[in-house]
Design an enzyme around this catalytic site. Structure first.
Site, PDB file in Angstrom:
ATOM      1  N   MET A 101     -65.044  25.872 -56.993  1.00 24.61           N
ATOM      2  CA  MET A 101     -64.968  25.048 -55.780  1.00 24.61           C
ATOM      3  C   MET A 101     -66.185  24.150 -55.539  1.00 24.61           C
ATOM      4  SD  MET A 101     -61.955  25.633 -54.840  1.00 24.61           S
ATOM      5  CE  MET A 101     -61.901  24.829 -53.247  1.00 24.61           C
ATOM      6  N   HIS A 120     -55.565  22.149 -60.717  1.00 29.47           N
ATOM      7  CA  HIS A 120     -55.604  21.654 -59.344  1.00 29.47           C
ATOM      8  C   HIS A 120     -54.247  21.919 -58.688  1.00 29.47           C
ATOM      9  CE1 HIS A 120     -56.828  19.149 -56.007  1.00 29.47           C
ATOM     10  NE2 HIS A 120     -55.632  18.583 -56.059  1.00 29.47           N
ATOM     11  N   GLU A 185     -49.102  28.345 -61.755  1.00 30.90           N
ATOM     12  CA  GLU A 185     -50.423  28.115 -62.368  1.00 30.90           C
ATOM     13  C   GLU A 185     -50.691  29.126 -63.475  1.00 30.90           C
ATOM     14  OE1 GLU A 185     -53.776  27.534 -59.721  1.00 30.90           O
ATOM     15  OE2 GLU A 185     -52.472  26.818 -58.125  1.00 30.90           O
TER      16      GLU A 185
HETATM   17  N1  NHR Z   1     -66.057  17.968 -60.724  1.00 30.88           N
HETATM   18  C1  NHR Z   1     -65.762  16.772 -61.247  1.00 30.88           C
HETATM   19  N2  NHR Z   1     -66.780  15.978 -61.535  1.00 30.88           N
HETATM   20  N3  NHR Z   1     -64.496  16.360 -61.486  1.00 30.88           N
HETATM   21  C2  NHR Z   1     -63.478  17.161 -61.174  1.00 30.88           C
HETATM   22  O1  NHR Z   1     -62.251  16.739 -61.415  1.00 30.88           O
HETATM   23  C3  NHR Z   1     -63.713  18.433 -60.598  1.00 30.88           C
HETATM   24  C4  NHR Z   1     -65.055  18.800 -60.388  1.00 30.88           C
HETATM   25  C5  NHR Z   1     -65.364  20.035 -59.799  1.00 30.88           C
HETATM   26  C6  NHR Z   1     -64.360  20.878 -59.411  1.00 30.88           C
HETATM   27  C7  NHR Z   1     -61.992  21.406 -59.038  1.00 30.88           C
HETATM   28  C8  NHR Z   1     -61.475  20.835 -57.752  1.00 30.88           C
HETATM   29  C9  NHR Z   1     -60.007  20.742 -57.576  1.00 30.88           C
HETATM   30  O2  NHR Z   1     -59.256  20.964 -58.518  1.00 30.88           O
HETATM   31  C10 NHR Z   1     -63.037  20.515 -59.593  1.00 30.88           C
HETATM   32  C11 NHR Z   1     -62.695  19.297 -60.208  1.00 30.88           C
HETATM   33  C12 NHR Z   1     -64.024  21.550 -55.140  1.00 30.88           C
HETATM   34  C13 NHR Z   1     -63.970  20.430 -54.323  1.00 30.88           C
HETATM   35  C14 NHR Z   1     -64.873  20.297 -53.135  1.00 30.88           C
HETATM   36  O3  NHR Z   1     -64.740  19.382 -52.348  1.00 30.88           O
HETATM   37  C15 NHR Z   1     -63.071  19.431 -54.654  1.00 30.88           C
HETATM   38  C16 NHR Z   1     -62.272  19.562 -55.775  1.00 30.88           C
HETATM   39  C17 NHR Z   1     -62.355  20.689 -56.583  1.00 30.88           C
HETATM   40  C18 NHR Z   1     -63.222  21.690 -56.249  1.00 30.88           C
HETATM   41  N4  NHR Z   1     -65.845  21.207 -52.979  1.00 30.88           N
HETATM   42  C19 NHR Z   1     -66.861  21.206 -51.925  1.00 30.88           C
HETATM   43  C20 NHR Z   1     -68.173  20.600 -52.444  1.00 30.88           C
HETATM   44  O4  NHR Z   1     -68.914  20.072 -51.598  1.00 30.88           O
HETATM   45  C21 NHR Z   1     -67.196  22.597 -51.469  1.00 30.88           C
HETATM   46  C22 NHR Z   1     -66.027  23.318 -50.894  1.00 30.88           C
HETATM   47  C23 NHR Z   1     -66.261  24.812 -50.759  1.00 30.88           C
HETATM   48  O5  NHR Z   1     -67.325  25.318 -51.202  1.00 30.88           O
HETATM   49  O6  NHR Z   1     -65.367  25.478 -50.254  1.00 30.88           O
HETATM   50  O7  NHR Z   1     -68.452  20.695 -53.672  1.00 30.88           O
HETATM   51  O8  NHR Z   1     -59.544  20.449 -56.455  1.00 30.88           O
HETATM   52  C1  GAR Z   2     -55.843  28.037 -57.404  1.00 32.47           C
HETATM   53  O1  GAR Z   2     -54.693  27.734 -56.656  1.00 32.47           O
HETATM   54  C2  GAR Z   2     -56.440  26.765 -57.961  1.00 32.47           C
HETATM   55  O2  GAR Z   2     -55.494  25.812 -58.337  1.00 32.47           O
HETATM   56  C3  GAR Z   2     -57.211  26.301 -56.768  1.00 32.47           C
HETATM   57  O3  GAR Z   2     -57.771  27.451 -56.188  1.00 32.47           O
HETATM   58  C4  GAR Z   2     -56.944  28.578 -56.502  1.00 32.47           C
HETATM   59  C5  GAR Z   2     -57.784  29.612 -57.181  1.00 32.47           C
HETATM   60  O4  GAR Z   2     -57.096  30.823 -57.298  1.00 32.47           O
HETATM   61  N1  GAR Z   2     -58.219  25.358 -57.122  1.00 32.47           N
HETATM   62  C6  GAR Z   2     -58.723  24.510 -56.245  1.00 32.47           C
HETATM   63  O5  GAR Z   2     -58.311  24.441 -55.110  1.00 32.47           O
HETATM   64  C7  GAR Z   2     -59.831  23.665 -56.749  1.00 32.47           C
HETATM   65  N2  GAR Z   2     -60.275  22.848 -55.697  1.00 32.47           N
HETATM   66  P1  GAR Z   2     -57.653  31.958 -58.273  1.00 32.47           P
HETATM   67  O6  GAR Z   2     -59.133  32.137 -57.957  1.00 32.47           O
HETATM   68  O7  GAR Z   2     -56.876  33.171 -57.904  1.00 32.47           O
HETATM   69  O8  GAR Z   2     -57.424  31.502 -59.682  1.00 32.47           O
END
Ligand code: NHR
Ligand code: GAR
Length: 203
Positions: A101, A120, A185
């Site tokens: 995350m 995702h 997933e």
């Molecule tokens: N990084 C890059 N550069 N590109 C991607 O496509 C990424 C990535 C890092 C993570 C997973 C992701 C998703 O599938 C992922 C894809 C976290 C956030 C987010 O906003 C957004 C997308 C994804 C994971 N995180 C916050 C932050 O400030 C924190 C949120 C929290 O800690 O709960 O990093 O959606």
């Molecule tokens: C999954 O649904 C994945 O797609 C999502 O978080 C869940 C993790 O579940 N990913 C995101 O939302 C990334 N931003 P898991 O920890 O049980 O695999």
């Protein structure tokens, strides 16, 4: 026999995708077919439920807490640098984000370019970012799903490897969709990784 193709899985939460991947690797004999194995699971949260899951499965776990870097000039850069160092110590052929995350910096993504994969919980390019299920409900979508993609510097927009479509039914909430989508997933993520291995890591 040596396992040349190490897989490192990054998690933040319950780790159900991680567990599905570890089980598929064993069930479908990735060690023999691709000389591949899950070498380590790394979490950015010390209390991630997936850490205990990984230990029960006999997989090495590590924690790199992003919070530790919060007082630095560049907290994200410092976290990413330490995370990259710990990942590289396993010499990974593939790095798998499984409910990880934290957004990763362009330099991190560049370091792992071509060997960094994510799942995702939406049908990309719809609903990149967070809170995907609520946004799909709010938009009145009749279907939603999940997408496996290669990670690029632009969030949730790298090349798509696999998708699964899930119906949205009357009475659905974000909670019911989480479960229906997660079930898919757990099928498409191991399959996408195996397809990648068959192209990049044939034994
Ligand atoms: N990084 C890059 N550069 N590109 C991607 O496509 C990424 C990535 C890092 C993570 C997973 C992701 C998703 O599938 C992922 C894809 C976290 C956030 C987010 O906003 C957004 C997308 C994804 C994971 N995180 C916050 C932050 O400030 C924190 C949120 C929290 O800690 O709960 O990093 O959606
Ligand atoms: C999954 O649904 C994945 O797609 C999502 O978080 C869940 C993790 O579940 N990913 C995101 O939302 C990334 N931003 P898991 O920890 O049980 O695999």
């Amino acid at each position: 026999m040596s396992n040349e193709h190490n897989i490192v899985i990054l998690i933040s939460g319950s780790g159900s995708n991680m567990a599905a991947i570890v089980r598929a690797a064993r069930r479908d004999n990735w060690a023999q077919k691709y000389r591949a194995r899950v070498a380590a699971v790394i979490s950015n949260k010390a209390d991630a439920g997936g850490l205990a899951q990984a230990q029960e499965l006999g997989v090495l776990t590590e924690v790199v807490e992003h919070q530790v870097f919060s007082d630095r000039d560049d907290p994200r850069g410092a976290f990413d640098a330490e995370l990259a160092r710990r990942i590289e110590s396993h010499r990974p052929a593939l790095v798998v984000l499984a409910g990880f995350m934290r957004i990763l910096s362009p330099s991190f993504v560049a370091q792992f370019q071509g060997r960094l994969m994510n799942i995702h919980p939406s049908l990309l390019p719809a609903f990149p970012g967070l809170h995907t299920h609520q946004r799909a409900l709010d938009a009145g979508c009749r279907v939603t799903g999940a997408t496996v993609h290669m990670v690029t510097a632009d969030l949730d927009s790298g090349p798509i490897l696999a998708q699964a479509v899930v119906p949205v039914v009357l009475g659905d909430t974000a909670g019911t969709l989480v479960e229906r989508v997660l079930h898919q997933e757990h099928l498409i993520y191991p399959a996408a990784i195996e397809a990648w291995l068959s192209q990049h890591a044939a034994a």
